[in-house]
Design a protein around this motif. Structure first.
Motif, PDB file in Angstrom:
ATOM      1  N   LEU A   1     -18.195 -89.681  -4.687  1.00  0.00           N
ATOM      2  CA  LEU A   1     -17.532 -88.560  -4.010  1.00  0.00           C
ATOM      3  C   LEU A   1     -16.031 -88.552  -4.261  1.00  0.00           C
ATOM      4  N   ASN A   2     -15.417 -89.718  -4.424  1.00  0.00           N
ATOM      5  CA  ASN A   2     -13.974 -89.762  -4.677  1.00  0.00           C
ATOM      6  C   ASN A   2     -13.612 -89.116  -6.022  1.00  0.00           C
ATOM      7  N   LEU A   3     -14.589 -89.042  -6.934  1.00  0.00           N
ATOM      8  CA  LEU A   3     -14.359 -88.368  -8.219  1.00  0.00           C
ATOM      9  C   LEU A   3     -14.844 -86.918  -8.173  1.00  0.00           C
ATOM     10  N   LEU A   4     -15.988 -86.698  -7.485  1.00  0.00           N
ATOM     11  CA  LEU A   4     -16.581 -85.370  -7.455  1.00  0.00           C
ATOM     12  C   LEU A   4     -15.695 -84.373  -6.700  1.00  0.00           C
ATOM     13  N   ARG A   5     -15.058 -84.830  -5.618  1.00  0.00           N
ATOM     14  CA  ARG A   5     -14.279 -83.908  -4.783  1.00  0.00           C
ATOM     15  C   ARG A   5     -13.106 -83.288  -5.551  1.00  0.00           C
ATOM     16  N   PRO A   6     -12.220 -84.050  -6.159  1.00  0.00           N
ATOM     17  CA  PRO A   6     -11.105 -83.416  -6.883  1.00  0.00           C
ATOM     18  C   PRO A   6     -11.578 -82.611  -8.099  1.00  0.00           C
ATOM     19  N   PHE A   7     -12.673 -83.051  -8.724  1.00  0.00           N
ATOM     20  CA  PHE A   7     -13.150 -82.361  -9.921  1.00  0.00           C
ATOM     21  C   PHE A   7     -13.679 -80.966  -9.578  1.00  0.00           C
ATOM     22  N   THR A   8     -14.306 -80.829  -8.400  1.00  0.00           N
ATOM     23  CA  THR A   8     -14.887 -79.534  -8.026  1.00  0.00           C
ATOM     24  C   THR A   8     -13.907 -78.646  -7.268  1.00  0.00           C
ATOM     25  N   THR A   9     -12.996 -79.254  -6.468  1.00  0.00           N
ATOM     26  CA  THR A   9     -12.043 -78.452  -5.692  1.00  0.00           C
ATOM     27  C   THR A   9     -10.772 -78.163  -6.471  1.00  0.00           C
ATOM     28  N   LEU A  10     -10.553 -78.915  -7.553  1.00  0.00           N
ATOM     29  CA  LEU A  10      -9.340 -78.790  -8.387  1.00  0.00           C
ATOM     30  C   LEU A  10      -8.079 -79.152  -7.610  1.00  0.00           C
ATOM     31  N   GLU A  11      -8.237 -79.930  -6.552  1.00  0.00           N
ATOM     32  CA  GLU A  11      -7.109 -80.373  -5.736  1.00  0.00           C
ATOM     33  C   GLU A  11      -7.061 -81.904  -5.714  1.00  0.00           C
ATOM     34  N   PRO A  12      -5.838 -82.515  -5.707  1.00  0.00           N
ATOM     35  CA  PRO A  12      -5.735 -83.990  -5.599  1.00  0.00           C
ATOM     36  C   PRO A  12      -6.351 -84.481  -4.279  1.00  0.00           C
ATOM     37  N   TYR A  13      -6.882 -85.705  -4.321  1.00  0.00           N
ATOM     38  CA  TYR A  13      -7.507 -86.287  -3.129  1.00  0.00           C
ATOM     39  C   TYR A  13      -6.832 -87.635  -2.865  1.00  0.00           C
TER      40      TYR A  13
ATOM     41  N   GLY B   1      -6.613 -74.802 -18.152  1.00  0.00           N
ATOM     42  CA  GLY B   1      -7.124 -74.191 -16.935  1.00  0.00           C
ATOM     43  C   GLY B   1      -8.466 -74.697 -16.478  1.00  0.00           C
ATOM     44  N   HIS B   2      -9.056 -75.692 -17.147  1.00  0.00           N
ATOM     45  CA  HIS B   2     -10.368 -76.208 -16.783  1.00  0.00           C
ATOM     46  C   HIS B   2     -10.296 -77.724 -16.593  1.00  0.00           C
ATOM     47  N   PRO B   3     -11.042 -78.267 -15.589  1.00  0.00           N
ATOM     48  CA  PRO B   3     -11.026 -79.725 -15.392  1.00  0.00           C
ATOM     49  C   PRO B   3     -11.814 -80.426 -16.495  1.00  0.00           C
ATOM     50  N   VAL B   4     -11.250 -81.493 -17.022  1.00  0.00           N
ATOM     51  CA  VAL B   4     -11.937 -82.259 -18.063  1.00  0.00           C
ATOM     52  C   VAL B   4     -12.243 -83.679 -17.608  1.00  0.00           C
ATOM     53  N   GLY B   5     -11.575 -84.160 -16.547  1.00  0.00           N
ATOM     54  CA  GLY B   5     -11.811 -85.514 -16.071  1.00  0.00           C
ATOM     55  C   GLY B   5     -11.047 -85.761 -14.784  1.00  0.00           C
ATOM     56  N   VAL B   6     -11.095 -87.021 -14.294  1.00  0.00           N
ATOM     57  CA  VAL B   6     -10.428 -87.386 -13.043  1.00  0.00           C
ATOM     58  C   VAL B   6      -9.570 -88.623 -13.300  1.00  0.00           C
ATOM     59  N   PHE B   7      -8.298 -88.502 -12.924  1.00  0.00           N
ATOM     60  CA  PHE B   7      -7.321 -89.589 -13.055  1.00  0.00           C
ATOM     61  C   PHE B   7      -7.274 -90.323 -11.711  1.00  0.00           C
ATOM     62  N   ALA B   8      -7.667 -91.614 -11.685  1.00  0.00           N
ATOM     63  CA  ALA B   8      -7.763 -92.384 -10.427  1.00  0.00           C
ATOM     64  C   ALA B   8      -6.755 -93.533 -10.430  1.00  0.00           C
ATOM     65  N   VAL B   9      -6.042 -93.659  -9.312  1.00  0.00           N
ATOM     66  CA  VAL B   9      -5.105 -94.771  -9.105  1.00  0.00           C
ATOM     67  C   VAL B   9      -5.501 -95.477  -7.806  1.00  0.00           C
ATOM     68  N   VAL B  10      -5.664 -96.786  -7.887  1.00  0.00           N
ATOM     69  CA  VAL B  10      -6.049 -97.569  -6.714  1.00  0.00           C
ATOM     70  C   VAL B  10      -5.045 -98.716  -6.551  1.00  0.00           C
ATOM     71  N   LEU B  11      -4.530 -98.883  -5.308  1.00  0.00           N
ATOM     72  CA  LEU B  11      -3.552 -99.928  -5.021  1.00  0.00           C
ATOM     73  C   LEU B  11      -4.241-101.056  -4.237  1.00  0.00           C
TER      74      LEU B  11
END
Length: 1009
Positions: A509-521, A552-562
């Motif tokens: 879900l942490n990847l699916l949410r930004p990919f479908t909403t086009l908003e950072p999570y 204008g189209h999502p191609v992937g998800v950039f994830a940063v974890v601290l």
């Protein structure tokens, strides 16, 4: 004049007709005392006995011919010659005078055009130009009346007129002429000059013009609209001369050109005024920092440029429209203020009451202009201007108001942007750190277009600006999220293994949410249950996942974890991540564009190379070999290209690159055919597009002896919408396909497809032309045979009928006298005539059958046809000295039965027409051509008159007396019909007493039937 020669003269005679040519050469009358229609090539003129011709010249060139024909035999008398010569000279003088008159009329029209052009060079006012046109018409044509009208609503109103109009007529013209007045309407709609003879005032709906005899009208157009109408009338005549028409049209065209020039000048002046207003407002508003200062500048510019105009700037308040530059307010619901906002553009209202400072309408009616300004889609402000006098806004005034209003709009935008920029300074300061770090990433773009390398550089930039952690980049592939790039250790081998294996698409879900909403999570504390990773992520703290957008189209998800404890993402942190990921998307887009450009360039080069090599080539195998040359130039000698044609459910190699020649086993496999179920070809058949395979496996692909290849591809070639063939390419040194290599193959495949379609169209066109030519020849033959049949019905068939009728009467008389011997002799003649008529009818039936019987094409041995023909005439050559010279003959394609008729007819004729020669020689041979084979039969018999060779192949056309050589005259007509159906030709050559040569040609590829 009889119909025959009249029709011939109407259709025209060749310039080299002997009598015409003779008269033209000498330049004097020519008298022919003996007329020969065939020799002179004038069909249908056989009834004339003598003719005379006299030429006419213009500028040394022949232009006409005077002719005289007589049906009275005898020579031309001296008196007749003199009279014809006198008529010729008088007519010549009359023609010269007519030419001079025509040239004079053209010159007067040109003079009128030049006169008007000279007078109107510097004039731009429409009505001044129209008045000059009126003066030129009066000066050039004299006693004419002229006027210029323009259309106002449904009436034509006069704007310029000549001084000769009576007061009564001027009253009518000023009152207006209905727009649907017949001649006015015709000139307006047709855009062509209208000349009216026998003027009728009632019919034309123009009162008080009964004295006029003729009228003329010319619609003057500017652009696509009729701008006005030039009219002219005369009382001296009821119709216009050619001179009058030419002058009127010249002045009308010149006035039209002048009106177009005037319109262009006015438009230029309006544009200059608007530009000047825009420039002045810009100069005065460059340092303005508030809306009222900008509005005051707009007011000052409008009053300066437009003069006596009232300008007010309003803003909408909760209490209504408030005049911010003039005192007083107007009601918020004042109707006249709302149309600009409803219509979405400035509004000009002619003749409206202007607003008064007290909120009531101004005492004087005014022309009102309103320019609306909205803020976030809602009415906000209004710039108004009104004229103190009732009149319409001119184009210049409209353009100036629109230009200043637009400039004020841009000024408001600048103020709003300035305020927004001030509010964004803090955030931009935070983003600048990220952009500085991303500079390295941008520089990397010039060194590599690998998207995942660019992503790793972005990860490094982000981690250098944040506390300890790691960065991952995932892309969706099917039902899983696949890791494409990673920077930093995950802190757990088990978590690393999960990341490398990929995450379920719907569970992460942490990847699916930004990919479908086009908003950072952003999560200040990573949700352990969100991705169903349980205790594998207990050591993680905050996380952020952002969609990477390309075009204008999502191609992937950039994830940063601290790592570590909970951490709140600050505005600066978010600015860093937003900026870097946005810049990454732009970099990836540029990288993608760079790759596409390289692929397109390589494809274009390959397509161009193939197109240049193919040229106008239409041979399919030659085109395929040119495609091989282009492919092997790109892929070197480690590639193999093959052209396969689809036949049934297999494909067979028809041509191949030269490197395969030594691979006998592979070549035998490809030539022997491969099922279309072979996986790579089946995929191309299913999709209709190129299919590529890496890591080639002969067993999997079901093509033996291909172990040396690492990768392969096939391109389906369509002709007429159906897959007709395949272009395949095998690579020996590569085991995968690069995008650029695939683009090259597709480009060459497209080029070869276009070339094959062109070749197919060329072949269809060739066949169509052959069919058309054959049909034309058959039609010509049918027409000739129809004429011959008509002639036969009226002559040949009637002759034996006359014999039967005549000798029947003679037999009756002989029997009446008791003269049995004479009666028997007459009956013998009747029997002979009946047999003759029966033979002719049978021949006609044979000719008809030769046209309708179906052909059965196949290989035909011409030598065997000659042998059979010799056997057929064996009874006729008994006791004769005949020398046969039969050369080797080829095998052709055709119908054996009908071709045997042709050969037997030629051989039989050769035997027949050599019966008077002591020693007969008959020679048969063939000559091969590029597209056909021609067969000749030559004899040394009586020959024929070469002038009538074209009649030999017509029905019942005989060049020899029937008493000398028997026959119906149908044989050669039948031969011609048979050969035409085979797509060939027949011809004959000969001279009296010198023998004859008959020939027929057959194409190598006969036409379809």
């Amino acid at each position: 004049m009889p119909d025959g020669p009249r029709l011939a003269l109407q259709h025209g005679l060749p310039a080299d007709t002997p009598a015409f040519a003779q008269a033209t050469v000498h330049g004097l009358p020519v008298f022919l005392d003996s007329w020969d229609a065939d020799q002179q090539r004038v069909p249908g003129s056989e009834m004339y006995f003598k003719c005379a011709f006299a030429p006419y010249f213009r500028a040394g060139q022949p232009v006409a011919m005077l002719s005289l024909a007589s049906q009275v035999p005898g020579s031309w008398t001296s008196q007749q010659r003199s009279l014809f010569g006198a008529v010729w000279r008088v007519l010549g003088i009359a023609l010269e005078r007519a030419e001079q008159a025509t040239q004079l009329e053209r010159q007067e029209a040109l003079d009128a055009f030049v006169a008007f052009a000279e007078q109107s060079t510097t004039v731009t006012d429409v009505y001044d130009l129209a008045q000059q046109a009126v003066r030129v018409l009066r000066t050039t044509l004299g006693d004419v009346s002229a006027a210029y009208f323009d259309l106002d609503g449904d009436m034509w109103h006069v704007r310029a007129w000549s001084e000769d109009f009576t007061p009564e007529i001027l009253t009518v013209l000023h009152a207006g002429i209905p727009a649907d007045a017949p001649s006015y309407a015709r000139a307006r709609h047709s855009r062509e000059p209208v000349f009216v003879a026998e003027w009728d005032a009632n019919r034309e709906h123009v009162a008080q013009t009964e004295a006029y005899g003729a009228g003329a009208f010319f619609a003057c157009s500017v652009g696509s609209e009729v701008h006005g109408l030039l009219a002219m009338g005369t009382q001296r005549t009821s119709d216009w001369s050619e001179r009058d028409r030419a002058v009127f049209q010249a002045v009308g065209r010149s006035l039209t050109l002048a009106l177009e020039r005037s319109a262009q000048a006015r438009a230029l002046e309006e544009e200059r005024a608007a530009l000047a207003a825009f420039a002045r407002f810009t100069e005065t508003s460059s340092d303005a920092t508030d809306a009222l200062t900008l509005a005051a500048n707009a007011r000052d510019v409008l009053r300066s440029v437009l003069g006596d105009v009232h300008v007010t700037y309003y803003e909408l308040t909760p209490h209504g429209w408030a005049a911010q530059l003039l005192s007083g307010e107007l009601e918020g619901d004042l109707p006249v203020f709302m149309p600009p906002f409803h219509e979405g553009h400035p509004v000009f209202l002619d003749g409206q009451d202007g607003p008064h400072s007290s909120g009531t309408p101004h005492d004087t009616a005014a022309a009102l202009a309103l320019y609306p300004y909205s803020r976030r889609g809602e009415p906000h402000a209004l710039l108004s201007a009104w004229q103190p006098q009732r009149r319409a806004w001119s184009e210049r005034e409209r353009n100036v108001f629109l230009s200043v209003g637009r400039s004020l709009y841009l000024g408001f935008e600048r103020l709003e942007q300035t305020a927004q920029l001030a509010a964004q300074n803090a955030e931009l300061e935070a983003r600048s750190r990220a952009l500085e770090g991303f500079a390295d990433l941008t520089r990397d773009l010039t060194l590599s277009d690998d998207p995942y390398l660019l992503t790793q550089r972005a990860q490094q930039v982000v981690l250098s600006l944040l506390p300890s952690g790691y960065a991952l980049y995932f892309e969706p592939e099917g039902e899983r999220w696949v890791r494409r790039a990673q920077t930093g250790e995950l802190g757990s081998d088990a978590l690393q293994a999960v990341a490398e294996a990929g995450l379920p698409y719907h569970d992460a879900l942490n990847l699916l949410r930004p990919f479908t909403t086009l908003e950072p999570y952003y999560q200040d504390q990573y949700d352990e249950a969100a991705d169903r990773l349980d205790d594998l992520v207990a050591h993680l703290g905050a996380s952020a996942t952002l969609p990477v957008m390309v075009a204008g189209h999502p191609v992937g998800v950039f994830a940063v974890v601290l790592f570590g404890e909970r951490r709140v993402w600050t505005a600066a942190d978010r600015a860093v991540l937003d900026s870097v990921v946005h810049a990454l998307g732009l970099a990836l887009e540029r990288s993608q564009a760079t790759r596409q450009l390289r692929e397109e360039r390589a494809a274009l080069e390959a397509f161009t190379a193939f197109t240049e090599a193919a040229g106008t080539q239409t041979d399919v195998l030659a085109l395929s070999r040119q495609a091989f040359d282009v492919l092997r130039t790109r892929f070197s000698d480690t590639s193999t290209a093959v052209y396969h044609e689809v036949i049934g459910d297999h494909f067979y190699a028809r041509s191949w690159s030269e490197d395969i020649d030594g691979q006998d086993d592979l070549l035998a496999t490809l030539q022997g055919g491969t099922p279309l179920t072979a996986p790579l070809f089946a995929e191309a058949m299913r999709t209709g597009e190129a299919a590529f395979t890496a890591h080639w496996n002969p067993e999997r692909e079901q093509i033996a002896h291909t172990e040396a290849y690492g990768a392969a591809a096939v391109y389906p070639l369509r002709v007429g919408g159906q897959i007709h063939a395949f272009l395949s390419l095998g690579l020996r040194r590569q085991r995968t396909w690069m995008d650029r290599d695939a683009a090259v193959l597709q480009a060459v495949g497209r080029g070869l497809t276009l070339a094959l379609e062109r070749a197919d169209l060329a072949e269809q066109l060739r066949r169509h032309n052959l069919d058309l030519g054959r049909a034309n020849r058959e039609l010509l033959s049918a027409n000739e045979e129809l004429e011959a049949f008509a002639y036969s019905a009226s002559h040949d068939l009637r002759t034996p009928v006359r014999h039967v009728k005549g000798f029947s009467e003679l037999t009756r008389r002989a029997l009446h006298r008791g003269n049995i011997e004479s009666a028997l002799a007459h009956l013998h003649v009747i029997e002979t005539a009946s047999e003759r008529m029966s033979a002719m009818i049978d021949a006609l039936l044979q000719l008809a059958r030769s046209a309708g019987a179906p052909l059965s094409p196949g290989p035909v041995d011409l030598g065997r046809l000659v042998v059979t023909a010799q056997q057929d005439v064996a009874a006729e050559v008994v006791g004769r000295d005949i020398e046969w010279l039969v050369h080797p003959l080829p095998t052709v394609q055709g119908d054996a039965v009908t071709l045997q008729q042709v050969m037997t007819n030629f051989v039989s004729n050769a035997v027949k027409f050599t019966s008077t020669v002591p020693h007969t020689m008959i020679e048969v041979w063939a000559e091969q051509g590029a597209a056909e084979v021609t067969v000749y039969v030559r004899d040394n018999g009586v020959g024929f008159d070469a002038r009538y060779a074209s009649r030999l192949f017509g029905a019942f056309q005989r060049l020899h007396n029937e008493r000398e050589f028997s026959g119906t005259g149908i044989g050669l007509a039948t031969v011609r019909r048979i050969i035409l159906r085979h797509g060939g030709q027949v011809h004959a050559e000969g001279h009296r007493g010198q023998g004859a040569t008959f020939a027929f040609s057959l194409p190598h590829k006969p036409p379809p039937h």
